[in-house]
Design a protein around this motif. Structure first.
Motif, PDB file in Angstrom:
ATOM      1  N   THR A 268       0.858  -1.380  -0.161  1.00 52.26           N
ATOM      2  CA  THR A 268       0.109  -0.038   0.117  1.00 52.26           C
ATOM      3  C   THR A 268       0.525   1.030   0.054  1.00 52.26           C
ATOM      4  OG1 THR A 268      -0.029  -0.142   2.278  1.00 52.26           O
ATOM      5  CG2 THR A 268      -2.253  -0.932   1.903  1.00 52.26           C
ATOM      6  N   ARG A 270       2.758   4.277  -0.418  1.00 58.46           N
ATOM      7  CA  ARG A 270       2.902   5.656  -1.255  1.00 58.46           C
ATOM      8  C   ARG A 270       4.148   6.133  -1.704  1.00 58.46           C
ATOM      9  NH1 ARG A 270      -1.521   4.989   1.806  1.00 58.46           N
ATOM     10  NH2 ARG A 270      -0.484   6.091   3.128  1.00 58.46           N
ATOM     11  N   TRP A 271       4.845   6.399  -2.918  1.00 58.68           N
ATOM     12  CA  TRP A 271       6.129   6.499  -3.603  1.00 58.68           C
ATOM     13  C   TRP A 271       5.841   8.363  -3.248  1.00 58.68           C
ATOM     14  CZ3 TRP A 271      10.141   4.106  -1.458  1.00 58.68           C
ATOM     15  CH2 TRP A 271      10.311   2.614  -0.771  1.00 58.68           C
ATOM     16  N   ASP A 280       5.349   6.678   2.048  1.00 61.42           N
ATOM     17  CA  ASP A 280       4.722   6.758   3.538  1.00 61.42           C
ATOM     18  C   ASP A 280       3.463   5.229   3.465  1.00 61.42           C
ATOM     19  OD1 ASP A 280       2.666   7.181   4.971  1.00 61.42           O
ATOM     20  OD2 ASP A 280       1.436   8.452   3.609  1.00 61.42           O
ATOM     21  N   GLY A 284      -2.531   1.802   6.026  1.00 66.32           N
ATOM     22  CA  GLY A 284      -2.181   1.725   4.655  1.00 66.32           C
ATOM     23  C   GLY A 284      -3.935   0.840   5.575  1.00 66.32           C
TER      24      GLY A 284
END
Length: 350
Positions: A268, A270-271, A280, A284
């Motif tokens: 899950t 988030r890059w 992040d 998630g």
């Protein structure tokens, strides 16, 4: 095959360090025996979250690359300060710098592995995995709102579990800590009151609790204090065989800490699409995902890239991105996705 064998041995060595709680002053001087006289020594300092994997990589890479690692486990805040002052060849931090800070200090930042933060307890009569909490309850425990373990709010989440009529003794980090940054960021995300009154950071004004230095210090304090609760990186909890709390995730499930829930959380992630290369992974929404996950990061001075130490640092982490997955898994981390590792190797090549 020789390299793989060395990596397995390194994993066992680093696991032993975590289990024995070797602490903040440790210099990880690895691979010195048998190295040629021209071997390059690199120095790093910072995160205790990342210390076991850097120890394992250092032991294995020493023989494969003729680079010897000296790593000081001094906490993320101090690691950032030392690399900014150029007193080490790289810093290590669980709290990523933002793009402006990186530019101001001339630093390249990239993640190395992901790992989980867990809550551990010392409750007489309550076995490992038999205590369930939510993020909101964790926030209330660390805010001092809940002071007894048999509080109705906790018993409601634990039907059939006899909780002791014992005061809650929160244990938290006394040093500037990336683990604290991750933990308090999670509390701020799940508790509006915590976000408003305490906030998040590597060091905050804690309302209650006893301070301890390093993940190993938290582990020792919880082991020695009945009624205590602490937060630490999973490798330290697993290595010390400590009772780990189950947590309700954003998906609404009570989940156990372990490889499956960690991998589900990483899926899950988030890059960030900027110079921070940050991930992040907190809270998630995936089914079965562990809610308190984070990446740990390395900070490398850009102005030292062409020095012997600068080249050696880049070689060391390039080697680790290619060969360090087995050691990461053996120490309960989650290796970075293949595409992220490829991106990091590209950064190191420039």
């Amino acid at each position: 095959m020789q390299s793989c064998g060395a990596e397995r041995r390194a994993g066992r060595v680093a696991s032993m360090w975590a289990t024995r709680g070797i602490g903040a002053g440790l210099a990880v001087l690895l691979g010195g025996a048998g190295l040629p006289a021209h071997a390059t020594e690199i120095t790093g300092a910072g995160s205790s979250f990342g210390a076991p994997i850097y120890g394992a990589w250092g032991a294995a890479a020493a023989r494969a690359t003729d680079i010897r690692l000296n790593y000081q486990t001094i906490g993320s805040g101090a690691g950032q300060n030392q690399v900014k002052a150029r007193t080490v060849d790289f810093g290590a931090s669980d709290a990523p710098m933002n793009a402006a800070q990186l530019a101001q200090n001339g630093l390249l930042q990239f993640p190395t592995v992901m790992g989980a933060i867990v809550a551990v307890v010392n409750l007489p009569g309550v076995d490992a995995g038999h205590l369930r909490l939510t993020g909101e309850l964790l926030a209330r425990l660390y805010a001092g709102d809940i002071t007894m373990w048999n509080d109705p709010a906790i018993t409601a989440e634990n039907p059939g579990v006899t909780l002791p009529a014992m005061p809650v003794a929160p244990v938290r980090r006394a040093d500037g800590s990336g683990t604290t940054f991750v933990f308090t960021s999670y509390l701020a995300r799940v508790s509006p009151r915590w976000a408003k009154e305490q906030g998040s950071g590597t060091s905050i004004e804690w309302p209650v609790g006893e301070g301890a230095r390093g993940n190993d210090g938290i582990a020792a304090a919880v082991r020695n204090t009945e009624g205590s609760i602490g937060y630490l990186e999973y490798a330290y909890a697993a290595g010390n065989h400590m009772p780990i709390v189950e947590l309700r995730n954003r998906h609404g499930e009570m989940v156990e800490a372990g490889p499956d829930s960690f991998s589900r959380a990483v899926s899950t992630a988030r890059w960030a699409q900027d110079a921070t290369h940050a991930a992040d992974v907190l809270d998630g929404n995936g089914a079965g995902a562990w809610p308190i996950m984070a990446a740990t990061y390395v900070l490398v001075p850009q102005d030292r890239a062409e020095t012997a130490q600068g080249r050696a640092v880049r070689t060391f982490f390039d080697w680790s991105m290619r060969n360090g997955g087995e050691a990461a898994l053996s120490l309960h981390y989650v290796p970075l996705p293949d595409d992220i590792r490829a991106t990091i190797r590209g950064l190191l090549a420039h």
